[in-house]
Design a protein around this motif. Structure first.
Motif, PDB file in Angstrom:
ATOM      1  N   LYS A 180       6.492  -5.260  10.520  1.00  0.00           N
ATOM      2  CA  LYS A 180       5.807  -5.724   9.314  1.00  0.00           C
ATOM      3  C   LYS A 180       5.045  -4.593   8.642  1.00  0.00           C
ATOM      4  CE  LYS A 180       5.725 -10.447  10.738  1.00  0.00           C
ATOM      5  NZ  LYS A 180       5.032 -11.695  10.832  1.00  0.00           N
ATOM      6  N   ALA A 181       4.563  -3.630   9.439  1.00  0.00           N
ATOM      7  CA  ALA A 181       3.889  -2.466   8.860  1.00  0.00           C
ATOM      8  C   ALA A 181       4.885  -1.617   8.070  1.00  0.00           C
ATOM      9  CB  ALA A 181       3.229  -1.638   9.955  1.00  0.00           C
ATOM     10  N   TYR A 182       6.086  -1.416   8.608  1.00  0.00           N
ATOM     11  CA  TYR A 182       7.101  -0.656   7.879  1.00  0.00           C
ATOM     12  C   TYR A 182       7.558  -1.410   6.630  1.00  0.00           C
ATOM     13  CZ  TYR A 182       7.493   2.924  11.430  1.00  0.00           C
ATOM     14  OH  TYR A 182       7.229   3.964  12.273  1.00  0.00           O
ATOM     15  N   ASP A 183       7.617  -2.731   6.688  1.00  0.00           N
ATOM     16  CA  ASP A 183       7.941  -3.517   5.490  1.00  0.00           C
ATOM     17  C   ASP A 183       6.902  -3.291   4.397  1.00  0.00           C
ATOM     18  OD1 ASP A 183      10.240  -4.608   6.565  1.00  0.00           O
ATOM     19  OD2 ASP A 183       9.243  -6.440   7.275  1.00  0.00           O
ATOM     20  N   PHE A 184       5.624  -3.268   4.812  1.00  0.00           N
ATOM     21  CA  PHE A 184       4.559  -3.092   3.830  1.00  0.00           C
ATOM     22  C   PHE A 184       4.563  -1.672   3.266  1.00  0.00           C
ATOM     23  CE2 PHE A 184       0.199  -2.594   2.320  1.00  0.00           C
ATOM     24  CZ  PHE A 184       0.121  -3.703   1.509  1.00  0.00           C
ATOM     25  N   ILE A 185       4.830  -0.659   4.107  1.00  0.00           N
ATOM     26  CA  ILE A 185       4.935   0.730   3.615  1.00  0.00           C
ATOM     27  C   ILE A 185       6.083   0.837   2.614  1.00  0.00           C
ATOM     28  CG2 ILE A 185       5.655   3.040   4.316  1.00  0.00           C
ATOM     29  CD1 ILE A 185       3.155   3.134   5.412  1.00  0.00           C
ATOM     30  N   GLN A 186       7.168   0.153   2.896  1.00  0.00           N
ATOM     31  CA  GLN A 186       8.304   0.165   1.974  1.00  0.00           C
ATOM     32  C   GLN A 186       7.908  -0.464   0.643  1.00  0.00           C
ATOM     33  OE1 GLN A 186      12.021  -1.104   3.648  1.00  0.00           O
ATOM     34  NE2 GLN A 186      12.766  -1.852   1.695  1.00  0.00           N
ATOM     35  N   LYS A 187       7.168  -1.562   0.693  1.00  0.00           N
ATOM     36  CA  LYS A 187       6.707  -2.199  -0.536  1.00  0.00           C
ATOM     37  C   LYS A 187       5.778  -1.264  -1.312  1.00  0.00           C
ATOM     38  CE  LYS A 187       5.581  -6.482  -0.404  1.00  0.00           C
ATOM     39  NZ  LYS A 187       4.913  -7.775  -0.206  1.00  0.00           N
ATOM     40  N   LEU A 188       4.896  -0.553  -0.588  1.00  0.00           N
ATOM     41  CA  LEU A 188       4.016   0.398  -1.258  1.00  0.00           C
ATOM     42  C   LEU A 188       4.817   1.512  -1.925  1.00  0.00           C
ATOM     43  CD1 LEU A 188       1.095   0.914   1.299  1.00  0.00           C
ATOM     44  CD2 LEU A 188       0.996  -0.292  -0.868  1.00  0.00           C
ATOM     45  N   GLY A 189       5.790   2.049  -1.210  1.00  0.00           N
ATOM     46  CA  GLY A 189       6.567   3.172  -1.734  1.00  0.00           C
ATOM     47  C   GLY A 189       7.462   2.810  -2.898  1.00  0.00           C
ATOM     48  N   PHE A 190       8.063   1.625  -2.853  1.00  0.00           N
ATOM     49  CA  PHE A 190       9.017   1.244  -3.896  1.00  0.00           C
ATOM     50  C   PHE A 190       8.380   0.558  -5.099  1.00  0.00           C
ATOM     51  CE2 PHE A 190      12.757   0.953  -0.746  1.00  0.00           C
ATOM     52  CZ  PHE A 190      13.063   2.288  -0.966  1.00  0.00           C
ATOM     53  N   TYR A 191       7.362  -0.261  -4.883  1.00  0.00           N
ATOM     54  CA  TYR A 191       6.849  -1.102  -5.961  1.00  0.00           C
ATOM     55  C   TYR A 191       5.429  -0.786  -6.395  1.00  0.00           C
ATOM     56  CZ  TYR A 191      10.897  -3.777  -4.524  1.00  0.00           C
ATOM     57  OH  TYR A 191      12.171  -4.146  -4.193  1.00  0.00           O
ATOM     58  N   VAL A 192       4.529  -0.517  -5.441  1.00  0.00           N
ATOM     59  CA  VAL A 192       3.120  -0.403  -5.792  1.00  0.00           C
ATOM     60  C   VAL A 192       2.784   0.964  -6.379  1.00  0.00           C
ATOM     61  CG1 VAL A 192       0.775  -0.501  -4.875  1.00  0.00           C
ATOM     62  CG2 VAL A 192       2.483  -2.138  -4.091  1.00  0.00           C
ATOM     63  N   PHE A 193       3.107   2.054  -5.672  1.00  0.00           N
ATOM     64  CA  PHE A 193       2.737   3.378  -6.170  1.00  0.00           C
ATOM     65  C   PHE A 193       3.427   3.751  -7.482  1.00  0.00           C
ATOM     66  CE2 PHE A 193       1.617   4.317  -1.596  1.00  0.00           C
ATOM     67  CZ  PHE A 193       0.266   4.119  -1.826  1.00  0.00           C
ATOM     68  N   PRO A 194       4.688   3.417  -7.698  1.00  0.00           N
ATOM     69  CA  PRO A 194       5.267   3.712  -9.015  1.00  0.00           C
ATOM     70  C   PRO A 194       4.626   2.929 -10.156  1.00  0.00           C
ATOM     71  CG  PRO A 194       7.005   3.392  -7.412  1.00  0.00           C
ATOM     72  CD  PRO A 194       5.722   3.000  -6.758  1.00  0.00           C
ATOM     73  N   ASN A 195       3.981   1.803  -9.870  1.00  0.00           N
ATOM     74  CA  ASN A 195       3.363   0.983 -10.913  1.00  0.00           C
ATOM     75  C   ASN A 195       1.901   1.328 -11.173  1.00  0.00           C
ATOM     76  OD1 ASN A 195       5.673  -0.466 -11.407  1.00  0.00           O
ATOM     77  ND2 ASN A 195       5.186  -2.043  -9.923  1.00  0.00           N
ATOM     78  N   PHE A 196       1.358   2.333 -10.483  1.00  0.00           N
ATOM     79  CA  PHE A 196      -0.019   2.730 -10.775  1.00  0.00           C
ATOM     80  C   PHE A 196      -0.111   3.145 -12.228  1.00  0.00           C
ATOM     81  CE2 PHE A 196      -2.072   4.104  -6.507  1.00  0.00           C
ATOM     82  CZ  PHE A 196      -2.311   2.793  -6.228  1.00  0.00           C
ATOM     83  N   LYS A 197      -1.145   2.689 -12.915  1.00  0.00           N
ATOM     84  CA  LYS A 197      -1.310   3.053 -14.321  1.00  0.00           C
ATOM     85  C   LYS A 197      -1.678   4.531 -14.454  1.00  0.00           C
ATOM     86  CE  LYS A 197      -2.216  -1.439 -16.239  1.00  0.00           C
ATOM     87  NZ  LYS A 197      -1.993  -2.281 -15.117  1.00  0.00           N
TER      88      LYS A 197
END
Length: 183
Positions: free
Chosen positions: A93-110
């Motif tokens: 689940k930690a690797y799933d969350f890191i993947q979500k951070l890498g693919f979706y969250v960090f690219p969407n930072f304003k």
């Protein structure tokens, strides 16, 4: 198997073992856990329910209610009063969350110029103030718009000798924007 976990097992472990000197395979860096925290300043049931649902949407796990350990006049908290929600993610689940951070969250930072700082205790701590970075929360933005920030702590299990360099290498191999803080 998760894409990031597969990347860790196939590529990152080989790169780390070739770059650093390890006497034992147990000394190789591992993702120990990810802690996600949302806190509130005052006790309002609606805010607490919103925070719990937001954490559950983000991580697909149920969060734990945190309570104040002592009286804090600054935040107007009494001992044992609820002050937020916390969630620990381990292993897959930690690797799933890191993947979500890498693919979706960090690219969407304003502000794309934001970098994350590594502390001296092999962890990476940061806050996300832009709730729109999480795709799950944007669908119900009117419900989650009062969330101030989401605090995330990524804890690594790393040997003592090269800890800062290993942490930097480990996190940049997953394309996370990190800087080393010199204190």
């Amino acid at each position: 198997m998760n894409l990031y976990q597969n990347h860790y097992k196939k590529i990152v472990l080989k790169d780390l073992s070739s770059r650093f000197l390890y006497l034992n395979c147990n000394q190789l860096p591992k993702l120990e856990k990810i802690s996600i925290n949302i806190g509130v300043k005052d006790f309002v049931l609606k805010k607490h329910i919103t925070n719990a649902i937001a954490l559950e949407f983000i991580s697909l796990n149920s969060p734990i209610l945190t309570k104040a350990t002592k009286n804090t006049i600054l935040f107007n908290l009494k001992k044992n009063s609820p002050n937020g929600f916390k969630l620990n993610l381990n292993k897959i689940k930690a690797y799933d969350f890191i993947q979500k951070l890498g693919f979706y969250v960090f690219p969407n930072f304003k502000a794309n110029k934001k970098f994350l700082n590594i502390s001296n205790n092999n962890s990476l701590s940061f806050s996300i103030n832009e709730i729109g970075s999480f795709q799950e929360l944007t669908f119900f933005y009117s419900f989650f718009k009062n969330i101030l920030s989401i605090d995330i702590n990524i804890k690594l299990k790393i040997s003592d000798f090269y800890h800062t360099i290993e942490t930097l290498f480990f996190l940049t191999s997953f394309k996370l924007p990190v800087l080393v803080s010199r204190k």
